[in-house]
Write a protein that holds these residues in place. Structure first.
Motif, mmCIF file in Angstrom:
data_model
loop_
_atom_site.group_PDB
_atom_site.id
_atom_site.type_symbol
_atom_site.label_atom_id
_atom_site.label_comp_id
_atom_site.label_asym_id
_atom_site.label_seq_id
_atom_site.Cartn_x
_atom_site.Cartn_y
_atom_site.Cartn_z
ATOM 1 N N UNK A 150 0.827 -1.208 0.000
ATOM 2 C CA UNK A 150 0.000 0.000 0.000
ATOM 3 C C UNK A 150 0.860 1.257 0.000
ATOM 4 N N UNK A 151 1.977 1.215 0.750
ATOM 5 C CA UNK A 151 2.871 2.366 0.768
ATOM 6 C C UNK A 151 3.500 2.593 -0.610
ATOM 7 N N UNK A 152 3.888 1.482 -1.248
ATOM 8 C CA UNK A 152 4.514 1.600 -2.566
ATOM 9 C C UNK A 152 3.547 2.150 -3.614
ATOM 10 N N UNK A 153 2.237 1.964 -3.371
ATOM 11 C CA UNK A 153 1.239 2.427 -4.332
ATOM 12 C C UNK A 153 0.747 3.837 -4.064
ATOM 13 N N UNK A 154 1.236 4.449 -2.988
ATOM 14 C CA UNK A 154 0.814 5.819 -2.685
ATOM 15 C C UNK A 154 1.298 6.761 -3.788
ATOM 16 N N UNK A 155 0.395 7.588 -4.283
ATOM 17 C CA UNK A 155 0.758 8.562 -5.311
ATOM 18 C C UNK A 155 1.395 9.767 -4.625
ATOM 19 N N UNK A 156 2.662 10.084 -4.910
ATOM 20 C CA UNK A 156 3.353 11.155 -4.186
ATOM 21 C C UNK A 156 3.011 12.560 -4.676
ATOM 22 N N UNK A 157 2.170 12.654 -5.711
ATOM 23 C CA UNK A 157 1.858 13.977 -6.252
ATOM 24 C C UNK A 157 2.665 14.326 -7.478
ATOM 25 N N UNK A 158 3.542 13.427 -7.885
ATOM 26 C CA UNK A 158 4.337 13.624 -9.097
ATOM 27 C C UNK A 158 4.667 12.246 -9.661
ATOM 28 N N UNK A 159 5.187 12.225 -10.869
ATOM 29 C CA UNK A 159 5.531 10.970 -11.530
ATOM 30 C C UNK A 159 7.055 10.825 -11.550
ATOM 31 N N UNK A 160 7.632 9.939 -10.725
ATOM 32 C CA UNK A 160 9.095 9.831 -10.654
ATOM 33 C C UNK A 160 9.721 9.005 -11.776
ATOM 34 N N UNK A 161 8.920 8.384 -12.616
ATOM 35 C CA UNK A 161 9.488 7.536 -13.661
ATOM 36 C C UNK A 161 10.267 8.371 -14.669
ATOM 37 N N UNK A 162 11.432 7.855 -15.042
ATOM 38 C CA UNK A 162 12.304 8.481 -16.041
ATOM 39 C C UNK A 162 12.804 9.866 -15.618
ATOM 40 N N UNK A 163 12.788 10.138 -14.320
ATOM 41 C CA UNK A 163 13.285 11.421 -13.825
ATOM 42 C C UNK A 163 14.696 11.223 -13.269
ATOM 43 N N UNK A 164 15.631 12.010 -13.746
ATOM 44 C CA UNK A 164 17.011 11.965 -13.272
ATOM 45 C C UNK A 164 17.311 13.290 -12.575
ATOM 46 N N UNK A 165 17.942 13.215 -11.405
ATOM 47 C CA UNK A 165 18.206 14.438 -10.641
ATOM 48 C C UNK A 165 19.704 14.592 -10.385
ATOM 49 N N UNK A 166 20.114 15.820 -10.153
ATOM 50 C CA UNK A 166 21.473 16.123 -9.735
ATOM 51 C C UNK A 166 21.420 17.290 -8.757
ATOM 52 N N UNK A 167 22.392 17.341 -7.886
ATOM 53 C CA UNK A 167 22.465 18.396 -6.876
ATOM 54 C C UNK A 167 23.551 19.383 -7.289
ATOM 55 N N UNK A 168 23.225 20.659 -7.285
ATOM 56 C CA UNK A 168 24.158 21.671 -7.777
ATOM 57 C C UNK A 168 24.129 22.885 -6.861
ATOM 58 N N UNK A 169 25.296 23.348 -6.448
ATOM 59 C CA UNK A 169 25.413 24.533 -5.607
ATOM 60 C C UNK A 169 26.432 25.481 -6.222
ATOM 61 N N UNK A 170 26.082 26.741 -6.306
ATOM 62 C CA UNK A 170 26.997 27.760 -6.817
ATOM 63 C C UNK A 170 27.649 28.471 -5.645
ATOM 64 N N UNK A 171 28.949 28.643 -5.711
ATOM 65 C CA UNK A 171 29.674 29.287 -4.612
ATOM 66 C C UNK A 171 30.843 30.073 -5.178
ATOM 67 N N UNK A 172 31.431 30.873 -4.327
ATOM 68 C CA UNK A 172 32.580 31.669 -4.735
ATOM 69 C C UNK A 172 32.188 33.082 -5.137
ATOM 70 N N UNK A 173 33.192 33.918 -5.319
ATOM 71 C CA UNK A 173 32.959 35.321 -5.623
ATOM 72 C C UNK A 173 32.232 35.505 -6.949
ATOM 73 N N UNK A 174 32.423 34.594 -7.873
ATOM 74 C CA UNK A 174 31.817 34.727 -9.202
ATOM 75 C C UNK A 174 30.293 34.732 -9.129
ATOM 76 N N UNK A 175 29.732 34.044 -8.120
ATOM 77 C CA UNK A 175 28.274 33.915 -8.036
ATOM 78 C C UNK A 175 27.711 34.561 -6.777
ATOM 79 N N UNK A 176 28.368 35.596 -6.287
ATOM 80 C CA UNK A 176 27.866 36.276 -5.096
ATOM 81 C C UNK A 176 26.579 37.051 -5.395
#
Length: 578
Positions: free
Chosen positions: A447-473
């Motif tokens: 039942x937990x696996x069938x819960x609809x999370x409000x979005x479709x995660x299939x075929x979705x690829x994610x990456x984490x990105x943070x900008x830092x340093x004086x260039x992006x102040x």
């Protein structure tokens, strides 16, 4: 002692004459003990000793609370933390910390490293000492003197080849130079978020007085003689004082504590306790099985027991002999159970993804250690006594005069039959409890696996990105980068939609804010409603296939600096406030 050794030798000879019975009994015990040892090893590492702190029961998490809004574990704002640290007398080494990512550009291969910004007193609260160099100190928290870093044992070995001269070396983090002042031992892994470096908590004059931005977790160690109740009372008093001084930001806010272990094990605790109970039932089932086998075996040894008693052996002496045989069986099964537990723990470690294990406190300590071995020894001895006592007592109740008569019916046959029936009923009952429990857990998982999370995660690829340093102040530079980045990602072959968001759904991070509805009577201070929020690019909702019930999605026009401010809300907030 001599009599005990004699009983053990005799028991081994008797069991050697019946290898089939011995193998079945030992295997049943091994499965029960092995399962219990495996789960105990996990519970010991994850629930009882998740941290390598000295007296971890004295370490408390401290929270900002908004009872009217239902917030019991809220993060601290910088100014509130500094006030609490200055005024508390029941807690020492009150420390704040939050997660931060660093771009390590040391060497030929740049690397993104997860870390923690922390008060210098965090290490004292944990009673942690460095393997090399020193930890952070109060001077490091001064603004402008904060470019120092303490690194983990793993990072030291992976990126610096375990070079002992790394202390004092300057490395590049987020484009700035940081001096390595210490290396922590392998046993120190706090907070349990996979972080590999610690930099000092430091704010300029403006940020240090901020009471509106709540983003820091806080912990402290109880002073000797102080209790959690006293700390709660004192913190509540401090919160009232701050509320009177700063009613605009602190009305309705109070402070409270929670056990460190309780906070970090709250997710795993119920599941591990359920598993511990389940394997306990497995052990009881094994005991019932072996006890039934011993009853059947005892019936075939009636004449032997009768002869021994007729020759002067007391009932207690015979019971002791039979119990010794049962304990020998249990210890043999326990030894095999330890081998099964070692295999089970290794299998569990391999089955757990490292991306998830790094966030589980104490996971690196899971293993069959000395405490697990002592637990196994105790369980084996108790198991032997439990399943051996009833058959031994029943076997010695038989009249040896009747037992010595050829073909005679013993007086204890009826009682023995009733006891065997009772054991069978117990086995069936325990089996049904385990089957029903397993079925309910499987149903809950499905039942937990069938819960609809409000979005479709299939075929979705994610990456984490943070900008830092004086260039992006500046915000304009960051905006330009992400616009170009998303445009190039969207032009790649196979990419259908692309978007960006500050916090991914169901991640370990979250953001929240209070709000007011324009045109309605404002609620009293401290009772404003709060909601989680996400800052996203216009293409995010389409990339995640989040369904739209009414209105429209965000578009590129909304992303302009001079565009009217707009917001998407979910169905829950709409039904509750509109």
């Amino acid at each position: 002692m001599g009599a005990l050794i004699q009983d053990v030798r005799y028991g081994l000879r008797v069991l050697a004459k019946q290898p089939g019975f011995a193998c079945v009994a030992v295997l049943a015990i091994a499965l029960g003990v092995g399962a219990n040892t495996t789960i105990f090893s996990t519970v010991d590492a994850l629930l009882l000793r998740p941290f390598s702190f000295t007296r971890p029961d004295r370490v408390l998490m401290v929270w900002e609370r908004l009872p009217q809004a239902g917030v019991e574990r809220g993060s601290f704002a910088p100014a509130n933390f500094y006030d609490a640290r200055e005024r508390t007398r029941t807690l020492e080494n009150l420390s704040a910390y939050y997660d931060k990512s660093y771009n390590l550009s040391e060497g030929d291969e740049p690397e993104r490293v997860e870390g923690t910004v922390a008060s210098a007193s965090l290490f004292a609260a944990a009673d942690a000492r460095p393997a090399l160099g020193r930890t952070l100190n109060a001077q490091d928290e001064e603004w402008g003197k904060d470019k120092v870093v303490v690194i983990s044992d793993g990072l030291w070995r992976r990126r610096f080849g375990a070079d002992t001269s790394v202390v004092g070396r300057v490395i590049r983090l987020n484009g700035a130079g940081y001096t390595v002042v210490g290396v922590m031992p392998r046993s120190f892994s706090f907070p349990p978020n996979g972080g590999e470096m610690w930099t000092p908590l430091s704010f300029d004059a403006e940020d240090s007085t901020d009471r509106g931005d709540h983003f820091m977790r806080v912990l402290g160690r109880l002073r000797d003689g102080a209790t959690p109740a006293q700390a709660d009372a004192e913190l509540a008093s401090i919160a009232r004082q701050i509320e009177q001084q700063y009613p605009d930001t602190n009305t309705g806010r109070t402070f409270g504590t929670q056990s460190l272990n309780a906070y970090y094990t709250r997710g795993a605790r119920p599941f591990l306790l359920v598993l511990l109970g389940a394997v306990g039932f497995v052990l009881l089932l094994a005991c019932a099985n072996v006890a039934n086998l011993l009853l059947v075996r005892g019936a075939g040894r009636q004449k032997e027991i009768a002869i021994r008693m007729a020759m002067g052996a007391s009932r207690a002496r015979v019971v002791r002999q039979l119990l010794t045989e049962a304990v020998v069986l249990a210890l043999t099964g326990g030894a095999l159970g330890v081998l099964l537990a070692v295999w089970g723990v290794a299998l569990t470690e391999k089955a757990m993804p490292q991306s998830l294990a790094r966030y589980i406190p104490g996971w690196e300590n899971v293993g069959v250690n000395n405490r697990a071995l002592l637990f196994t020894l105790a369980v084996s001895v108790v198991t032997g006594l439990v399943f051996g006592l009833a058959p031994a007592w029943q076997a010695t109740r038989t009249s040896f005069n009747d037992a010595l008569k050829e073909g005679g019916r013993t007086s204890g046959a009826g009682v023995r039959s009733r006891l065997r029936s009772l054991l069978v009923v117990a086995e069936v009952t325990l089996s049904l409890v385990l089957l029903v429990g397993a079925g309910l857990m499987i149903k809950s998982f499905v039942r937990t696996a069938r819960v609809v999370p409000g979005f479709d995660p299939s075929n979705v690829v994610v990456m984490d990105l943070t900008l830092a340093g004086e260039r992006y102040e500046k915000a304009e530079a960051r905006t330009q980068f992400f616009q170009q980045f998303l445009s190039k990602i969207g032009s790649l072959p196979g990419v259908e939609r692309v978007g960006a968001v500050n916090v991914l759904p169901m991640s370990r991070s979250n953001t929240g804010a209070s709000f007011k509805v324009v045109g309605r009577t404002p609620p009293p201070k401290g009772q404003e409603p709060e909601a989680g929020w996400h800052a996203s690019s216009p293409g995010y909702t389409a990339a995640m296939r989040i369904p739209l019930l009414r209105g429209r999605y965000l578009n590129d026009q909304d992303d302009r600096q001079d565009a009217p401010r707009v917001v998407l809300i979910n169905e829950l907030l709409a039904s509750r406030f509109f």
